[in-house]
Design an enzyme around this catalytic site. Sequence first.
Site, short mmCIF file in Angstrom:
data_model
loop_
_atom_site.label_atom_id
_atom_site.label_comp_id
_atom_site.label_asym_id
_atom_site.label_seq_id
_atom_site.Cartn_x
_atom_site.Cartn_y
_atom_site.Cartn_z
N GLY A 169 0.81 -1.21 0.00
CA GLY A 169 0.00 0.00 0.00
C GLY A 169 0.85 1.27 0.00
N GLU A 186 1.55 1.83 -3.50
CA GLU A 186 0.28 2.23 -4.14
C GLU A 186 -0.07 3.68 -3.81
OE1 GLU A 186 -1.65 -1.29 -2.48
OE2 GLU A 186 -2.32 -1.78 -4.50
C1 HXC Z 1 2.33 -3.36 10.19
C2 HXC Z 1 4.60 -3.16 10.01
C3 HXC Z 1 4.52 -3.19 8.61
C4 HXC Z 1 3.23 -3.32 8.02
C5 HXC Z 1 6.61 -3.02 9.15
N1 HXC Z 1 5.92 -3.05 10.31
N2 HXC Z 1 5.78 -3.12 8.11
N3 HXC Z 1 3.52 -3.24 10.79
N4 HXC Z 1 2.16 -3.38 8.85
N5 HXC Z 1 3.04 -3.32 6.70
C6 HXC Z 1 6.44 -2.97 11.67
C7 HXC Z 1 7.12 -4.26 12.09
O1 HXC Z 1 6.16 -5.20 12.52
C8 HXC Z 1 7.99 -3.79 13.22
O2 HXC Z 1 7.20 -3.59 14.36
C9 HXC Z 1 8.43 -2.41 12.73
O3 HXC Z 1 7.47 -1.99 11.74
C10 HXC Z 1 9.80 -2.42 12.08
O4 HXC Z 1 9.80 -3.41 11.08
P1 HXC Z 1 10.93 -4.55 10.95
O5 HXC Z 1 10.34 -5.65 10.15
O6 HXC Z 1 11.52 -4.87 12.28
O7 HXC Z 1 12.04 -3.77 10.11
P2 HXC Z 1 13.09 -4.36 9.08
O8 HXC Z 1 13.69 -5.63 9.59
O9 HXC Z 1 14.00 -3.23 8.73
O10 HXC Z 1 12.23 -4.75 7.78
C11 HXC Z 1 11.61 -3.75 7.06
C12 HXC Z 1 10.57 -4.40 6.07
C13 HXC Z 1 9.63 -5.32 6.84
C14 HXC Z 1 11.33 -5.19 5.00
C15 HXC Z 1 9.84 -3.23 5.40
O11 HXC Z 1 9.09 -4.60 7.97
C16 HXC Z 1 8.47 -5.82 6.04
O12 HXC Z 1 8.60 -6.72 5.22
N6 HXC Z 1 7.26 -5.24 6.26
C17 HXC Z 1 6.07 -5.68 5.60
C18 HXC Z 1 6.02 -5.19 4.19
C19 HXC Z 1 4.76 -5.66 3.48
O13 HXC Z 1 4.49 -6.85 3.37
N7 HXC Z 1 3.95 -4.73 3.00
C20 HXC Z 1 2.71 -5.02 2.34
C21 HXC Z 1 1.59 -5.05 3.33
S1 HXC Z 1 0.08 -5.60 2.61
P3 HXC Z 1 7.69 -4.10 15.81
O14 HXC Z 1 6.55 -3.76 16.70
O15 HXC Z 1 7.98 -5.55 15.67
O16 HXC Z 1 8.94 -3.29 16.08
C22 HXC Z 1 -0.49 -4.26 1.79
C23 HXC Z 1 -1.77 -4.47 1.08
C24 HXC Z 1 -2.31 -3.21 0.49
O17 HXC Z 1 0.08 -3.24 1.79
C25 HXC Z 1 -3.73 -3.43 0.08
C26 HXC Z 1 -4.51 -2.17 -0.18
C27 HXC Z 1 -4.55 -1.17 0.85
#
Ligand code: HXC
Length: 258
Positions: A109, A112
Site C-alpha cells: 500500500g 500504491e
Molecule cells: C504493520 C509493520 C509493517 C506493516 C513493518 N511493520 N511493516 N507493521 N504493517 N506493513 C512494523 C514491524 O512489525 C515492526 O514492528 C516495525 O514496523 C519495524 O519493522 P521490521 O520488520 O523490524 O524492520 P526491518 O527488519 O527493517 O524490515 C523492514 C521491512 C519489513 C522489509 C519493510 O518490515 C516488512 O517486510 N514489512 C512488511 C512489508 C509488506 O508486506 N507490505 C505489504 C503489506 S500488505 P515491531 O513492533 O515488531 O517493532 C499491503 C496491502 C495493500 O500493503 C492493500 C490495499 C490497501
Amino acid sequence: MTYELIIAETRGRVGLITLNRPKALNALNDQVVNEIGTALDGFEADDGIGAIVITGSEKAFAAGADIGAMASFSYMDAYKNEYITRNWERVKTCRKPVIAAVAGFALGGGNELAMMCDIIIAADTARFGQPEVKLGTLPGAGGTQRLPRAVGKAKAMELCLTGRMMDAAEAERAGLVARVVPADTLLEEALATAGTIAGYSLPIVMMIKESINRAFEGGLNEGLLFERRVFHASFATNDQKEGMAAFVEKRKPDFRHD
Ligand code: HXC
C-alpha cells in the site's frame, strides 16, 4: 486540526504531509489514511496552496497497509467496509498536484499510495515493491493497475508475482520515478519542484493534471479530444492572458490563479 499519525504544514504555497508513525515504518491504518484525507481537504480548500508533497521518514515512506490490523479480517469485514481502500480514493480525487517524496521502503500500500500521487521523487535509498503475494494476498489499492501502466507488463508481473523490491535506480529506469536525488536533499528537491508548480497558474496546472490523467484512464482519441477542449478552455482564464502578454512584453508573469 490536530493529527496523531501525520504532520501537516505549509511551506509557502506548498502543503506538506509527513507520515509520522515511525515505529511501524508508517504502516497505513485507517487513522493514517483518514488523516491524510483531512489534510488534503484542507489544502484543497486553501487558495494559498498550489501543490502538495507527501513524504515519510528516512527509513520508510510507508511499508504497506497495516498487516496487524487486517490479519484477522473475514471476507465480509473486508467487503462490507471496503477495507482499507475506501478512504484511499481521496488522494486520487485531489485536483491539485501531489508529489510523493519517497525515501526507504515504499511497499504494498505504500507503493500504491506513492503511485496515486502525480509525481514520485525518490531518494537514492528508496525501495519499491508489491510484496502482498508473500502474505497470501494481492495489491488492493491500484497496484496491479497503476504499476503496469508505469513500468510495463513484464516488470509489473515480475514485481507482483515475486514480491521482490526494486531500488531507486531501477525504478527510475523503469519509469516509475521522475527523478532520483541524494537522500539528504529529498525534501528540499520535492519542495522546490512543488514550489515551481505552485508558482504557475493553479487552474492551468489543474487542467494539465486532468489531461495527463486521461492518458491513463481512457483511449487515445478520447484523451486527445479532452486535451483539445481543455486547451481551448485555457483561453478563458486571466492567467493565459497574463502569461502570454508577459512573454510578448519580455517580463515575468504575475499569475492570479484565475
Ligand atoms: C504493520 C509493520 C509493517 C506493516 C513493518 N511493520 N511493516 N507493521 N504493517 N506493513 C512494523 C514491524 O512489525 C515492526 O514492528 C516495525 O514496523 C519495524 O519493522 P521490521 O520488520 O523490524 O524492520 P526491518 O527488519 O527493517 O524490515 C523492514 C521491512 C519489513 C522489509 C519493510 O518490515 C516488512 O517486510 N514489512 C512488511 C512489508 C509488506 O508486506 N507490505 C505489504 C503489506 S500488505 P515491531 O513492533 O515488531 O517493532 C499491503 C496491502 C495493500 O500493503 C492493500 C490495499 C490497501
